[in-house]
Design a protein around this motif. Structure first.
Motif, PDB file in Angstrom:
ATOM      1  N   ALA A  84      79.375  63.536 -19.372  1.00 19.69           N
ATOM      2  CA  ALA A  84      80.332  64.531 -18.865  1.00 19.69           C
ATOM      3  C   ALA A  84      80.951  65.295 -20.030  1.00 19.69           C
ATOM      4  N   ILE A  85      81.296  64.591 -21.090  1.00 13.97           N
ATOM      5  CA  ILE A  85      81.855  65.244 -22.273  1.00 13.97           C
ATOM      6  C   ILE A  85      80.810  66.143 -22.924  1.00 13.97           C
ATOM      7  N   GLY A  86      79.549  65.735 -22.893  1.00 15.55           N
ATOM      8  CA  GLY A  86      78.472  66.570 -23.430  1.00 15.55           C
ATOM      9  C   GLY A  86      78.379  67.909 -22.715  1.00 15.55           C
ATOM     10  N   VAL A  87      78.549  67.895 -21.392  1.00 11.30           N
ATOM     11  CA  VAL A  87      78.547  69.146 -20.635  1.00 11.30           C
ATOM     12  C   VAL A  87      79.743  70.002 -21.047  1.00 11.30           C
ATOM     13  N   ALA A  88      80.886  69.358 -21.241  1.00 11.13           N
ATOM     14  CA  ALA A  88      82.082  70.088 -21.675  1.00 11.13           C
ATOM     15  C   ALA A  88      81.856  70.729 -23.044  1.00 11.13           C
TER      16      ALA A  88
END
Length: 120
Positions: A84-88
């Protein structure tokens, strides 16, 4: 300095003072928060991961701490949280590479706290 509990502690007194000054705003926001995160077509864990990713893109340390704790509480794994942080990071660019690690550190801090409390 931690990115989870330390941030929440630093915000506690000023948030309390503002909440006392504008209680209706905080009450309404609390209702919006509860309604938005209630399970529906998306479960609460997914919603917390969305919130955490948005917190990274908006560079909000208080939001990161709150939703890192929420993601840990809702059972998010480190792998799910990292993705999820990677998408952010993809959406935020360079600033995401600063706030993303903060978010992951905060999540791991709250996850470790949960692990300790479940062992008792």
């Amino acid at each position: 300095m931690g990115y989870g509990k330390d941030v929440q502690q630093a915000l506690r007194a000023p948030a309390r003072a503002l909440r006392q000054a504008i209680p209706q705003v905080y009450e309404s926001f609390g209702q919006l928060h509860a309604a938005s995160l209630a399970p529906g077509a998306l479960d609460a864990k997914t919603k917390e991961l969305i919130c955490l990713a948005i917190a990274v893109t908006t560079q909000c340390d208080g939001c990161i701490a709150t939703h890192a704790r929420g993601a840990a509480t809702q059972g998010s794994t480190p792998e799910e949280t990292a993705e999820a942080i990677g998408v952010a990071i993809m959406m935020a660019g360079g600033p995401g590479t600063v706030y993303g690690p903060r978010a992951f550190a905060a999540f791991n801090e709250f996850l470790a706290e949960q692990s300790l409390s479940s062992e008792k």
